[in-house]
Enzyme design. Structure first.
Site, PDB file in Angstrom:
ATOM      1  N   GLN A  60       3.581   9.932   0.295  1.00  0.00           N
ATOM      2  CA  GLN A  60       4.802   9.120   0.394  1.00  0.00           C
ATOM      3  C   GLN A  60       5.651   9.166  -0.871  1.00  0.00           C
ATOM      4  O   GLN A  60       6.767   8.657  -0.882  1.00  0.00           O
ATOM      5  CB  GLN A  60       4.448   7.658   0.685  1.00  0.00           C
ATOM      6  CG  GLN A  60       3.856   7.440   2.051  1.00  0.00           C
ATOM      7  CD  GLN A  60       3.595   5.954   2.264  1.00  0.00           C
ATOM      8  OE1 GLN A  60       2.543   5.459   1.875  1.00  0.00           O
ATOM      9  NE2 GLN A  60       4.544   5.250   2.858  1.00  0.00           N
ATOM     10  N   CYS A  92       6.076   0.461   7.341  1.00  0.00           N
ATOM     11  CA  CYS A  92       5.728   1.521   6.397  1.00  0.00           C
ATOM     12  C   CYS A  92       6.947   1.812   5.537  1.00  0.00           C
ATOM     13  O   CYS A  92       8.057   1.914   6.061  1.00  0.00           O
ATOM     14  CB  CYS A  92       5.330   2.765   7.185  1.00  0.00           C
ATOM     15  SG  CYS A  92       4.931   4.186   6.160  1.00  0.00           S
ATOM     16  N   LEU A  93       6.735   1.957   4.225  1.00  0.00           N
ATOM     17  CA  LEU A  93       7.873   2.217   3.337  1.00  0.00           C
ATOM     18  C   LEU A  93       8.568   3.531   3.693  1.00  0.00           C
ATOM     19  O   LEU A  93       9.757   3.684   3.435  1.00  0.00           O
ATOM     20  CB  LEU A  93       7.417   2.248   1.876  1.00  0.00           C
ATOM     21  CG  LEU A  93       6.918   0.911   1.304  1.00  0.00           C
ATOM     22  CD1 LEU A  93       6.598   1.064  -0.181  1.00  0.00           C
ATOM     23  CD2 LEU A  93       7.934  -0.198   1.520  1.00  0.00           C
ATOM     24  N   HIS A 144      -2.068   8.435   6.352  1.00  0.00           N
ATOM     25  CA  HIS A 144      -1.034   9.211   5.646  1.00  0.00           C
ATOM     26  C   HIS A 144      -1.612  10.485   5.039  1.00  0.00           C
ATOM     27  O   HIS A 144      -0.945  11.518   4.989  1.00  0.00           O
ATOM     28  CB  HIS A 144      -0.417   8.387   4.511  1.00  0.00           C
ATOM     29  CG  HIS A 144       0.698   7.486   4.939  1.00  0.00           C
ATOM     30  ND1 HIS A 144       1.840   7.952   5.533  1.00  0.00           N
ATOM     31  CD2 HIS A 144       0.847   6.138   4.846  1.00  0.00           C
ATOM     32  CE1 HIS A 144       2.655   6.928   5.794  1.00  0.00           C
ATOM     33  NE2 HIS A 144       2.074   5.814   5.385  1.00  0.00           N
ATOM     34  N   GLY A 194       0.842  -1.188   0.000  1.00  0.00           N
ATOM     35  CA  GLY A 194       0.000   0.000   0.000  1.00  0.00           C
ATOM     36  C   GLY A 194       0.879   1.239   0.000  1.00  0.00           C
ATOM     37  O   GLY A 194       2.011   1.204   0.492  1.00  0.00           O
ATOM     38  N   HIS A 220      -4.362   2.544   7.417  1.00  0.00           N
ATOM     39  CA  HIS A 220      -2.965   3.012   7.450  1.00  0.00           C
ATOM     40  C   HIS A 220      -2.746   4.088   6.374  1.00  0.00           C
ATOM     41  O   HIS A 220      -2.151   5.129   6.651  1.00  0.00           O
ATOM     42  CB  HIS A 220      -2.040   1.802   7.229  1.00  0.00           C
ATOM     43  CG  HIS A 220      -0.582   2.131   7.156  1.00  0.00           C
ATOM     44  ND1 HIS A 220       0.329   1.639   8.074  1.00  0.00           N
ATOM     45  CD2 HIS A 220       0.137   2.891   6.294  1.00  0.00           C
ATOM     46  CE1 HIS A 220       1.543   2.088   7.752  1.00  0.00           C
ATOM     47  NE2 HIS A 220       1.445   2.853   6.685  1.00  0.00           N
ATOM     48  N   GLU A 221      -3.232   3.815   5.156  1.00  0.00           N
ATOM     49  CA  GLU A 221      -2.985   4.758   4.052  1.00  0.00           C
ATOM     50  C   GLU A 221      -3.809   6.041   4.215  1.00  0.00           C
ATOM     51  O   GLU A 221      -3.318   7.127   3.899  1.00  0.00           O
ATOM     52  CB  GLU A 221      -3.272   4.106   2.697  1.00  0.00           C
ATOM     53  CG  GLU A 221      -2.480   2.834   2.392  1.00  0.00           C
ATOM     54  CD  GLU A 221      -0.987   2.946   2.623  1.00  0.00           C
ATOM     55  OE1 GLU A 221      -0.442   4.058   2.606  1.00  0.00           O
ATOM     56  OE2 GLU A 221      -0.358   1.887   2.841  1.00  0.00           O
TER      57      GLU A 221
HETATM   58 ZN   LIG Z   1       2.802   3.905   5.506  1.00  0.00          ZN
END
Ligand SMILES: [Zn+2]
Length: 179
Positions: free
Chosen positions: A55, A95-96, A141, A50, A137-138
């Site tokens: 990001q 998380c990336l 962001h 995701g 989660h997304e």
């Molecule tokens: Zn993340």
């Protein structure tokens, strides 16, 4: 690419864009779809499931999710908003944008989410399990919230320590660039 589609790349903590409220998308057009496709590429390169637009340095309310590993279709969600939450479940997240950081996070078990798809159509989805977790989660962001803000109390110290290390190494890198 025109001026509306800047070169996108993965943004890592403590980049300030990760703390910004992303803006509503007014029109689903070619440049936006191109950006969403670029988000998928960046996500795959980094082995994520995701990714949210901030990001990749784009402060717009767009997220992409690929949970085919969990037998789900691929999603592009534009202006997503959670309209219902049910239950509670805790699981580990990463998380990336927070490399090497992991922690237990409580989320709603099931969510109903309203969003606009890549064709510009309004949609509603009932999600549970991993997909529900990824969506929450997304969407966080898009509101400048990181999973690290939500980790269980017992892990807070360790996670904060990891965040300080990330911030420190980013500082070192920018010093090296300046040299
Ligand atoms: Zn993340």
């Amino acid at each position: 690419m025109g001026k509306d589609t800047p070169k996108l790349s993965l943004v890592v903590y403590p980049a300030s864009i990760l703390r910004k409220q992303a803006t509503i998308v007014k029109t689903v057009d070619g440049p936006l779809i191109k950006a969403a496709d670029a988000m998928f590429s960046i996500m795959y390169e980094n082995h994520g499931v995701g990714l949210a637009a901030p990001q990749v340095g784009m402060s717009k309310r767009v997220l992409v999710i690929d949970l085919r590993q969990d037998d789900q279709p691929i999603y592009v969600m534009i202006n997503p908003r959670i309209t219902k939450r049910e239950g509670e479940t805790e699981a580990e997240e990463g998380c990336l944008s927070l490399p090497e950081v992991f922690g237990q996070v409580k989320r709603a078990e099931r969510v109903e989410v309203a969003y606009v798809d890549r064709e510009g159509e309004e949609r509603t989805l009932l999600a549970e399990g991993l997909l529900a977790r990824a969506i929450q989660h997304e969407i966080d962001h898009l509101n400048g919230v990181l999973f690290a803000d939500r980790v269980a109390e017992a892990q807070k110290k360790l996670v904060d320590q990891k965040l300080r290390e990330l911030a420190e190494s980013a500082k070192q890198k920018s010093k090296e660039h300046a040299r």
